[in-house]
Design an enzyme around this catalytic site. Structure first.
Site, mmCIF file in Angstrom:
data_model
loop_
_atom_site.group_PDB
_atom_site.id
_atom_site.type_symbol
_atom_site.label_atom_id
_atom_site.label_comp_id
_atom_site.label_asym_id
_atom_site.label_seq_id
_atom_site.Cartn_x
_atom_site.Cartn_y
_atom_site.Cartn_z
ATOM 1 C CE LYS A 62 -4.492 -1.358 0.152
ATOM 2 N NZ LYS A 62 -5.510 -0.741 -0.380
ATOM 3 C CB SER A 315 -0.842 -8.022 -0.804
ATOM 4 O OG SER A 315 -1.794 -8.825 0.034
#
Length: 528
Positions: A62, A315
């Site tokens: 992110k 992720s």
């Protein structure tokens, strides 16, 4: 939106490509490795590699999208500060980016966000506001605060600047392996999948991009079925990093055009993927971080892929430590390496041993039993119900064989492997207090773990003493632990003589043991 050409029209692929190539992500992010997973590659018959975005400074991809977006803000916008909503990883990306860019960051997080993520955001300098029990509620509050306080809202996924930042992962992947056949990407709000797909499809269009969703938050799957974004009634929070009720408008547009396929996976499959990452790479992923690998495994198995080069994005790694116990317990089921059965056996001496022998040399992973009272509360002979876990080496086929073997032997069997209630609750609720009129002595044992260890223990234990409670659950350690109760007072001996005889028998077993009859927990939950 700050469009490269100054317009408000949606970006086309060429605009995205330029933005990705110009994204200043390396002022804040790392160029992460694409690592081969040797053991999983051998099992699947394909070359499997993991893109390690968990190695970013904020342990998530992110940071790329957040920094790219905030770097493109005007000086005035940065001076007034930013606000966002996030389940955790985007929040850390915004907080870290704000620290690097010298601006204020207010982060609205759902109240269910793991403590590790809340603390991490605060440690990075973000102002945390806990609000609502899901992402959408937090998002509405963040947008209200943006309007009220003049802050700039930094979207976690539905913004071309954020999408472009995430797209740099796709560029790195094809630079690291231009021979890939398929890339598997987790889908929450769709920013990561959109960014990777829009980049790879322009440069290497033959590479297939597969989106993977958790089955309890499959907002893209629902949108594709309806032909437009829809809001899910509820989402599961196991993989809370992808627990989004509604796909973004822009991310839906890109995903629907560019993804070659979208599949869903279960919590058990995600847990198994977390285990694979640990065993192959010694990486500890959060559940949402392993969603793409779970999808890769399911896709390769269901479609019989062989000899292909496959990559997935890991992720994030912002795992709540206490979740590891749940993940570990569910991983074996997700890999089809454990069967969970409810079995009815005669309430008589020796029945445990006969039952265990039918299982042969298979590893027993769990065994729960408690003597059952009759309708009047007294202990009376009759069928007993046990909860048993059995290790598997051949998945569903072997599971069916075990059930058939037990039924042929006259046992009643219920296969609970796919029963969520059994896995979440019932397995922890087996037991209860002793029936009225039952006097028993409680012992704990330790013995070396090996295939057949439980059967051997039962054989050494013998059938002289009536077993009234039995609990065994392997946890992967070198030593197994058993809690076992024996009925006393039914053989006409004095209490002292029977206690002496029982202890002599325990000594002859040759296992480390300790009497637990007077333990406070046993007295509170198990004794009459």
């Amino acid at each position: 939106m700050n469009e490269p050409d100054g317009t408000d029209t949606p970006w086309d692929s060429s605009q995205y490509l330029r933005a990705i190539l110009r994204a200043p992500v390396y002022e804040a992010a790392e160029h992460t490795p694409l690592q081969r997973m040797d053991a999983l590659s051998a099992r699947l018959g394909c070359e499997v590699a993991a893109k390690r975005e968990d190695l970013q400074s904020v342990h998530s991809f992110k940071i790329r999208g957040a920094y790219t977006c905030m770097r493109m803000l005007s000086d005035d916008e940065r001076a007034r500060g930013v606000v966002t909503a996030s389940a955790g990883n985007h929040a850390q990306g915004v907080a870290r980016s704000a620290a690097l860019l010298g601006c204020r960051a207010l982060i609205v997080m759902p109240t269910v966000t793991p403590r590790i993520k809340v603390d991490a955001v605060a440690a990075l300098g973000g102002e945390v506001l806990l609000h609502g029990d899901n992402f959408d509620t937090a998002k509405a509050e963040a947008q209200r605060l943006a309007d009220e306080d003049g802050l700039t809202y930094v979207a976690p996924f539905d913004d071309p600047r954020v999408i472009a930042g995430q797209g740099t992962i796709g560029l790195e992947i094809i630079q690291q392996d231009a021979g890939l056949d398929r890339v598997f990407v987790p889908v929450g709000g769709g920013g990561l999948a959109s960014g990777i797909a829009v980049l790879i499809k322009q440069l290497l269009p033959n590479v297939r991009i597969i989106g993977v969703e958790h089955e309890e938050s499959a907002c893209l799957t629902a949108a594709l079925a309806q032909g437009a974004p829809v809001t899910l009634g509820r989402v599961g929070l196991f993989a809370e990093g992808v627990a989004v009720r509604r796909i973004g408008d822009e991310t839906y547009r890109l995903c629907s055009e560019l993804l070659d396929d979208v599949i869903t996976v279960s919590s058990d499959e995600v847990s198994a993927a977390v285990k694979d990452l640990f065993e192959d790479l010694r990486a500890i992923s959060e559940p949402s971080g392993a969603v793409a690998l779970a999808g890769l495994k399911r896709y390769a198995s269901e479609r019989g892929l062989a000899g292909e080069r496959l990559a997935c994005v890991v992720s994030g790694a912002n795992l709540n430590f206490h979740q590891m116990r749940y993940i570990s317990e569910r991983a074996e089921i997700g890999e089809q390496r454990e069967a969970i059965l409810g079995v009815t056996i005669p309430e008589e001496r020796g029945s445990f041993l006969r039952f265990a022998r039918i299982l042969g040399g298979r590893s027993v992973t769990e065994f729960n039993y408690r003597a059952a009272p009759g309708l009047d509360g007294s202990l009376e002979p009759g069928p007993a119900r046990i909860f048993v876990g059995v290790g598997l080496s051949r998945g569903r086929e072997e599971r069916a064989e075990i059930v058939a073997d037990l039924e042929r032997a006259g046992y009643g069997v219920v296969d609970l492997t796919d029963d969520e209630l059994a896995k979440v609750h019932v397995r922890s609720m087996i037991g209860g207090r002793a029936p009225a009129g039952l006097t028993e002595r409680l012992f704990s044992f330790e013995f070396p773990e090996s295939p057949g260890a439980l059967v051997h223990f039962l054989e050494v234990l013998g059938t002289r003493w009536n077993v009234t409670l039995f609990h065994y659950r392997t946890d992967g350690a070198d030593y197994g632990r058993i809690l076992c109760a024996f009925q006393v007072g039914a053989r006409g001996l004095s209490p002292e003589a029977e206690a002496r005889e029982l202890r002599e028998h325990m000594d002859r077993l040759g296992y480390a043991y300790h009497e637990e009859t007077e333990d406070p927990a046993a007295g509170f939950f198990l004794a009459r």
